[in-house]
Design a protein around this motif. Structure first.
Motif, PDB file in Angstrom:
ATOM      1  N   UNK A 218       0.810  -1.219   0.000  1.00 16.53           N
ATOM      2  CA  UNK A 218       0.000   0.000   0.000  1.00 16.53           C
ATOM      3  C   UNK A 218       0.846   1.272   0.000  1.00 16.53           C
ATOM      4  N   UNK A 219       1.780   1.327  -0.912  1.00 14.89           N
ATOM      5  CA  UNK A 219       2.671   2.475  -1.085  1.00 14.89           C
ATOM      6  C   UNK A 219       2.335   3.165  -2.398  1.00 14.89           C
ATOM      7  N   UNK A 220       2.314   4.487  -2.390  1.00 22.18           N
ATOM      8  CA  UNK A 220       1.988   5.245  -3.594  1.00 22.18           C
ATOM      9  C   UNK A 220       3.152   5.350  -4.559  1.00 22.18           C
ATOM     10  N   UNK A 221       2.926   4.969  -5.825  1.00 25.29           N
ATOM     11  CA  UNK A 221       3.928   5.044  -6.901  1.00 25.29           C
ATOM     12  C   UNK A 221       3.398   5.936  -8.017  1.00 25.29           C
ATOM     13  N   UNK A 222       4.279   6.743  -8.576  1.00 21.77           N
ATOM     14  CA  UNK A 222       3.892   7.564  -9.718  1.00 21.77           C
ATOM     15  C   UNK A 222       5.039   7.621 -10.717  1.00 21.77           C
ATOM     16  N   UNK A 223       4.725   7.769 -12.001  1.00 29.17           N
ATOM     17  CA  UNK A 223       5.788   7.884 -13.001  1.00 29.17           C
ATOM     18  C   UNK A 223       6.638   9.123 -12.725  1.00 29.17           C
TER      19      UNK A 223
ATOM     20  N   UNK B  83      15.450   5.455  -0.738  1.00 27.93           N
ATOM     21  CA  UNK B  83      14.029   5.197  -0.972  1.00 27.93           C
ATOM     22  C   UNK B  83      13.220   6.247  -0.203  1.00 27.93           C
ATOM     23  N   UNK B  84      12.252   6.885  -0.866  1.00 23.46           N
ATOM     24  CA  UNK B  84      11.563   8.017  -0.246  1.00 23.46           C
ATOM     25  C   UNK B  84      10.661   7.633   0.932  1.00 23.46           C
ATOM     26  N   UNK B  85      10.537   8.568   1.856  1.00 27.17           N
ATOM     27  CA  UNK B  85       9.592   8.405   2.957  1.00 27.17           C
ATOM     28  C   UNK B  85       8.170   8.652   2.477  1.00 27.17           C
ATOM     29  N   UNK B  86       8.027   9.468   1.452  1.00 26.98           N
ATOM     30  CA  UNK B  86       6.699   9.810   0.945  1.00 26.98           C
ATOM     31  C   UNK B  86       6.387   8.951  -0.281  1.00 26.98           C
ATOM     32  N   UNK B  87       5.878   9.567  -1.309  1.00 28.26           N
ATOM     33  CA  UNK B  87       5.471   8.870  -2.527  1.00 28.26           C
ATOM     34  C   UNK B  87       6.687   8.498  -3.369  1.00 28.26           C
ATOM     35  N   UNK B  88       6.607   7.370  -4.055  1.00 25.61           N
ATOM     36  CA  UNK B  88       7.743   6.850  -4.819  1.00 25.61           C
ATOM     37  C   UNK B  88       7.670   7.366  -6.262  1.00 25.61           C
TER      38      UNK B  88
END
Length: 189
Positions: free
Chosen positions: A70-75, A99-104
């Motif tokens: 359930x981690x957010x990924x975006x291009x 690796x980011x703490x927020x969105x990837x």
């Protein structure tokens, strides 16, 4: 006179994530539109932890990358699309470092979506297609009621291929997660 709808971006979505009154909700972003989803149920959660554990142990043993839930990924560079796979794998060579703490800001190599009672098969197929178009190589859609997994990948012509695996079949990481294989029935035990 036509009114333009506001386009939401990653900052708007992060603000929603940080609002404690939204703790029971999950959000995705599709072409600037916020999609609200309810949290997962019991069977969904069991399947996610079971399959995620198998993936995590394999990836850790072979030092292949990162497994998330359930981690957010975006291009990269895209502020208007974000997907929230139930489970994801991203290889070390594609994962942001650190690796980011927020969105990837990358799409996962493998995205896993587990069907909830509120999802239709068509919705899940559309979502799998979206993952593939945004850069994910392999999508596993887990169908608990049918005890099956639909594997989706893009072929050389850019078309989505789908393969349905029943409980007696073996789920494979193919060339995306080489060496990973799991009897589908183990996901549903």
């Amino acid at each position: 006179m036509e009114t333009k709808q506001r386009l939401y971006d990653l900052d708007d979505l992060w603000e929603l994530y940080c609002d404690r009154s939204n703790d029971h909700l999950r959000f995705e972003l599709t072409d600037g539109e916020i999609i609200e989803m309810s949290g997962p149920g019991g069977v969904h959660g069991q399947i996610a932890i079971r399959l995620g554990s198998y993936m995590f142990l394999f990836v850790q043993e072979h030092n292949l990358g990162i497994v998330t839930g359930e981690t957010g990924y975006h291009p990269p560079g895209d502020r208007y699309n974000l997907l929230l796979p139930d489970i994801a794998f991203i290889s070390h060579n594609r994962a942001p470092d650190p690796f980011p703490e927020k969105l990837v800001p990358a799409m996962p190599d493998i995205a896993v979506e587990i069907r909830s009672p509120s999802n239709t098969r068509e919705e899940l197929r559309e979502k799998a297609e979206r993952y593939l178009l945004l850069g994910t190589a392999l999508v596993w859609t887990v169908l608990p009621a049918e005890k099956s997994v639909e594997v989706c990948r893009m072929n050389e012509s850019g078309e989505t291929e789908r393969e349905m695996l029943g409980p007696d079949a073996t789920l494979s990481g193919e060339n995306v997660l080489p060496g990973f294989s799991l009897e589908a029935r183990r996901i549903f035990e």
